[in-house]
Motif scaffolding. Structure first.
Motif, short mmCIF file in Angstrom:
data_model
loop_
_atom_site.label_atom_id
_atom_site.label_comp_id
_atom_site.label_asym_id
_atom_site.label_seq_id
_atom_site.Cartn_x
_atom_site.Cartn_y
_atom_site.Cartn_z
N UNK A 41 6.99 19.51 -2.74
CA UNK A 41 8.19 20.32 -2.67
C UNK A 41 9.23 19.87 -3.69
N UNK A 42 9.32 18.58 -3.94
CA UNK A 42 10.25 18.04 -4.92
C UNK A 42 9.49 16.99 -5.71
N UNK A 43 9.97 16.67 -6.90
CA UNK A 43 9.28 15.66 -7.72
C UNK A 43 10.32 14.72 -8.29
N UNK A 44 10.72 13.74 -7.50
CA UNK A 44 11.74 12.80 -7.92
C UNK A 44 11.15 11.44 -8.26
N UNK A 45 10.20 10.95 -7.46
CA UNK A 45 9.55 9.67 -7.74
C UNK A 45 8.51 9.86 -8.85
N UNK A 46 7.96 8.77 -9.34
CA UNK A 46 7.05 8.86 -10.49
C UNK A 46 5.61 8.50 -10.15
N UNK A 47 5.30 8.32 -8.89
CA UNK A 47 3.94 7.95 -8.53
C UNK A 47 2.97 9.10 -8.73
N UNK A 48 1.68 8.79 -8.88
CA UNK A 48 0.67 9.84 -9.05
C UNK A 48 0.49 10.64 -7.77
N UNK A 49 -0.04 11.85 -7.94
CA UNK A 49 -0.33 12.70 -6.79
C UNK A 49 -1.67 12.32 -6.18
N UNK A 73 5.98 1.30 -2.77
CA UNK A 73 5.53 0.01 -3.29
C UNK A 73 6.48 -1.13 -2.98
N UNK A 74 7.50 -0.91 -2.15
CA UNK A 74 8.46 -1.98 -1.96
C UNK A 74 7.79 -3.26 -1.47
N UNK A 75 8.19 -4.37 -2.02
CA UNK A 75 7.60 -5.66 -1.69
C UNK A 75 6.68 -6.17 -2.78
N UNK A 76 6.34 -5.31 -3.76
CA UNK A 76 5.48 -5.74 -4.85
C UNK A 76 6.25 -6.53 -5.90
N UNK A 77 5.54 -7.17 -6.82
CA UNK A 77 6.17 -8.07 -7.78
C UNK A 77 6.82 -7.37 -8.96
N UNK A 78 6.55 -6.08 -9.17
CA UNK A 78 7.07 -5.40 -10.35
C UNK A 78 7.88 -4.18 -9.92
N UNK A 79 8.75 -3.74 -10.82
CA UNK A 79 9.53 -2.54 -10.56
C UNK A 79 8.58 -1.35 -10.48
N UNK A 80 8.71 -0.58 -9.42
CA UNK A 80 7.88 0.59 -9.23
C UNK A 80 8.73 1.69 -8.63
N UNK A 81 8.47 2.92 -9.03
CA UNK A 81 9.21 4.05 -8.48
C UNK A 81 8.28 4.96 -7.67
#
Length: 345
Positions: A41-49, A73-81
């Motif tokens: 419905x919306x596409x704000x984050x950048x993760x794959x479908x 991905x919260x809690x991982x070692x790298x910045x992720x959206x």
């Protein structure tokens, strides 16, 4: 490092994040299937479908037994959206995914990652309520994932939120939120009007300390996992303290993480640092303890109308689900399936 010591370290990370008001995180048959067309419905984050999952946090089911997952991905070692809501069938097929979270405006943690959706609840009409720890709001979504309303803001005043976690909705559409950093429960109407605040009373027995998971029974009594107090607390719908449980099988709870209630009123609690799930009767009698294969960091839990149990998992190390995922258990506790994720290493 032993599993318990490693999990203790992970728990310390969680507590440090909460204290700083920053966002945190086989031989088994898998029903992982080819990815169907996703509904977005919306596409704000950048993760794959599509599948596999990113890194599931909280899980809830609807009346048809479909599963709703807050996946980030919260809690991982790298910045992720990567952040979204995923709707799965009881067999793990992808039904829809909703990217309605602006993780680019979400505050990074000291781990280098951003927050996103955590607690989730699904009402009888299919309306979904999500705790967005990225901007300290509650988001109300239509059954098709359209954003209908947003309420709350960062702070500690009544109606404000600080790192909200678990969410539950009663038969009247009232929404209960575990306002974790403020160590309280806030009750809202379905339109966001604040109705009550409780759990932060002065009485030491009744006072919460980092509530994270919440669930309602058929009488609208509320069960809250009180993480730092290592216990499960029961309140009335009006916020009256009723009782608390802190041990099972002769063992004290250690970081009670989330809770679910089945149609019979039985209660399921994730006793995270003891690597187990405990099932209680409505009166607090221990009915079952499932220790294995709980060799992972438990996060969210739900029980569907048939009594099947779904657990969201974050990897610890060198276990059977190195990238996390969701595990489906039969009412007996037997493992039925594991749906893999791609939690960042």
């Amino acid at each position: 490092m032993s599993k318990k010591n490693l999990l203790f370290a992970l728990e310390i990370v969680l507590l440090l994040v909460l204290n700083s008001s920053l966002p945190s995180c086989g031989s088994i048959r898998s029903s992982f299937q080819a990815t169907p067309r996703a509904t977005v419905s919306y596409r704000l984050a950048t993760g794959p479908l599509g599948l596999p999952l990113y890194c599931p946090k909280y899980v809830k089911h609807d009346q048809q037994g479909n599963l709703y997952v807050t996946d980030n991905d919260f809690g991982g070692p790298k910045v992720s959206h990567r952040a979204r809501i995923v709707k799965l069938s009881p067999t793990g097929h992808l039904l829809a995914e909703w990217h309605v979270f602006n993780t680019f405006r979400s505050q990074p943690s000291f781990l280098g990652n951003v927050t996103g959706p955590f607690g989730i609840a699904v009402g009888a009409s299919g309306i979904t309520y999500v705790a967005d720890a990225g901007d300290n709001t509650i988001k109300k979504l239509s059954p098709t994932g359209q954003l209908l309303a947003t309420w709350g803001k960062t702070g500690s005043a009544p109606g404000e939120l600080s790192w909200p976690q678990g969410v539950a909705v009663d038969a009247h559409g009232n929404v209960y939120v575990a306002d974790s950093n403020n160590s309280r429960i806030e009750k809202f109407s379905s339109t966001g009007t604040l109705l009550a605040v409780f759990g932060n009373m002065s009485n030491s027995v009744q006072r919460l300390n980092l509530p994270v998971g919440i669930a309602l029974d058929a009488q609208d009594d509320l069960y809250v996992t009180d993480l730092r107090n290592h216990r499960l607390v029961k309140f009335s719908a009006q916020g009256t303290f009723l009782t608390a449980w802190s041990r099972a099988g002769g063992i004290q709870f250690s970081s009670a993480r989330d809770v679910a209630v089945d149609r019979a009123g039985n209660i399921y609690i994730e006793d995270t640092r003891n690597f187990r799930i405990v099932k209680f009767s409505p009166t607090g009698k221990v009915l079952a303890i499932w220790q294995q294969p709980m060799d992972f960091f438990l996060f969210g839990i739900t029980v569907d109308p048939q009594g099947n149990i779904y657990v969201a998992m974050i990897p610890v190390t060198n276990n059977v689900v190195p990238n996390g995922g969701i595990r489906k258990l039969a009412p007996s506790g037997a493992v039925l399936a594991t749906w893999p994720a791609t939690c960042p290493a």
